[in-house]
Design a protein around this motif. Sequence first.
Motif, mmCIF file in Angstrom:
data_model
loop_
_atom_site.group_PDB
_atom_site.id
_atom_site.type_symbol
_atom_site.label_atom_id
_atom_site.label_comp_id
_atom_site.label_asym_id
_atom_site.label_seq_id
_atom_site.Cartn_x
_atom_site.Cartn_y
_atom_site.Cartn_z
ATOM 1 N N UNK A 1 0.865 -1.238 0.045
ATOM 2 C CA UNK A 1 0.116 -0.090 0.099
ATOM 3 C C UNK A 1 0.954 1.276 -0.161
ATOM 4 N N UNK A 2 0.458 2.340 -0.651
ATOM 5 C CA UNK A 2 1.437 3.736 -0.737
ATOM 6 C C UNK A 2 0.559 4.726 -0.139
ATOM 7 N N UNK A 3 1.271 5.765 0.156
ATOM 8 C CA UNK A 3 0.776 6.910 0.657
ATOM 9 C C UNK A 3 0.225 7.857 -0.504
ATOM 10 N N UNK A 4 -0.970 8.315 -0.217
ATOM 11 C CA UNK A 4 -1.604 9.289 -1.381
ATOM 12 C C UNK A 4 -1.282 10.618 -1.056
ATOM 13 N N UNK B 1 -5.782 1.253 -1.401
ATOM 14 C CA UNK B 1 -6.341 -0.016 -0.746
ATOM 15 C C UNK B 1 -5.902 -1.205 -1.366
ATOM 16 N N UNK B 2 -5.625 -2.315 -0.691
ATOM 17 C CA UNK B 2 -5.256 -3.423 -1.091
ATOM 18 C C UNK B 2 -6.306 -4.654 -0.618
ATOM 19 N N UNK B 3 -6.901 -5.478 -1.477
ATOM 20 C CA UNK B 3 -7.675 -6.261 -1.373
ATOM 21 C C UNK B 3 -6.876 -7.808 -1.051
ATOM 22 N N UNK B 4 -7.541 -8.422 0.185
ATOM 23 C CA UNK B 4 -6.702 -9.611 0.324
ATOM 24 C C UNK B 4 -7.012 -9.849 1.807
ATOM 25 N N UNK B 5 -6.498 -11.097 2.413
ATOM 26 C CA UNK B 5 -6.627 -11.460 3.968
ATOM 27 C C UNK B 5 -5.147 -11.489 4.453
ATOM 28 N N UNK B 6 -5.004 -11.160 5.738
ATOM 29 C CA UNK B 6 -3.696 -11.468 6.528
ATOM 30 C C UNK B 6 -3.096 -12.627 6.199
ATOM 31 N N UNK B 7 -1.846 -13.019 5.967
ATOM 32 C CA UNK B 7 -1.328 -14.152 5.443
ATOM 33 C C UNK B 7 -1.297 -15.094 6.835
#
Length: 299
Positions: free
Chosen positions: A112-115, A159-165
Amino acid sequence: EYLLSNRLKFLESITAKMVKPAIQRKRISSSALDQLISLYGFSTAAGLSPTKRILSNVTPLAGGFSGTNYRIDFSDGTKFCLKICHGYDRPFVESQARVQDHLRQSGFERACFAIPLLLDNNDGIQSGRDDDNGDDDDDEFRFAAMDPDTGDPCLALTFLDGRAADVVIESGAVPESIIFEEFGRALAEMHAVRLGDESRLRHFRTGGACDVQQHVDRTLYSKMEASEYTLSHPYFTGFYPTRLAALVEGMSKSGDLPQGVLHGDPFLDNALVDPKTGQFCGFVDFEDATTGPLLFDVA
């Protein structure tokens, strides 16, 4: 069974006293939300956004030890994460965001990156509430705003989609070998990013990396030594001193090791993966991002 029972009671007692409940914040006010997201070029009202996006939903996100996170959705499908950072000052959060932005500019994609904040007509940054001392220099801040209600620094993050590993591993849906391989490959890609102009990125001696420098220079040792709660605790009297000595010795040689960008806290709960395939989505929670010896991330 007796020992296990006592252990569970101990864990329950310390959990009730942990700092996490103390840093939870009430739901953000609509006025604060409107002001904050407008600083990043969005608006909650129809016709007021320069991008013509209309806010459709605000969802509190679970997790996060040192921040309150909200998923912000707009009518055109745009979404980002608004992160309100607790326990940090604005310069610290800004320096974190600049490490993230360096990764982005270097072509690293799995994070994820800062906007950036929206610039005003004078090329200054409209960055919200000033520090209490009134000495805030807006030109120093390109990413970090301030929550007008609490005075906490904030970031808008892609925003990143996904679940914690770690959650996916525990579910058994994906073999852990796949997730670890994906995780290792992504971390190696991050470590391959060149530092470039190191002067614009923070170093572990000035911040990040789980406050390792505060351990090395004994700042945290002094605080624990001065606290009645930790002075006689077995962790402080037995475990910590020997580990601290080893850490000090190891970090004294860190300058001889390959240097680069560190996530600073690359545990499985700070990485998102596809819950069905284990494919790596990206790293999150960059509070400890910094530069330094790459071995720190894997030690």
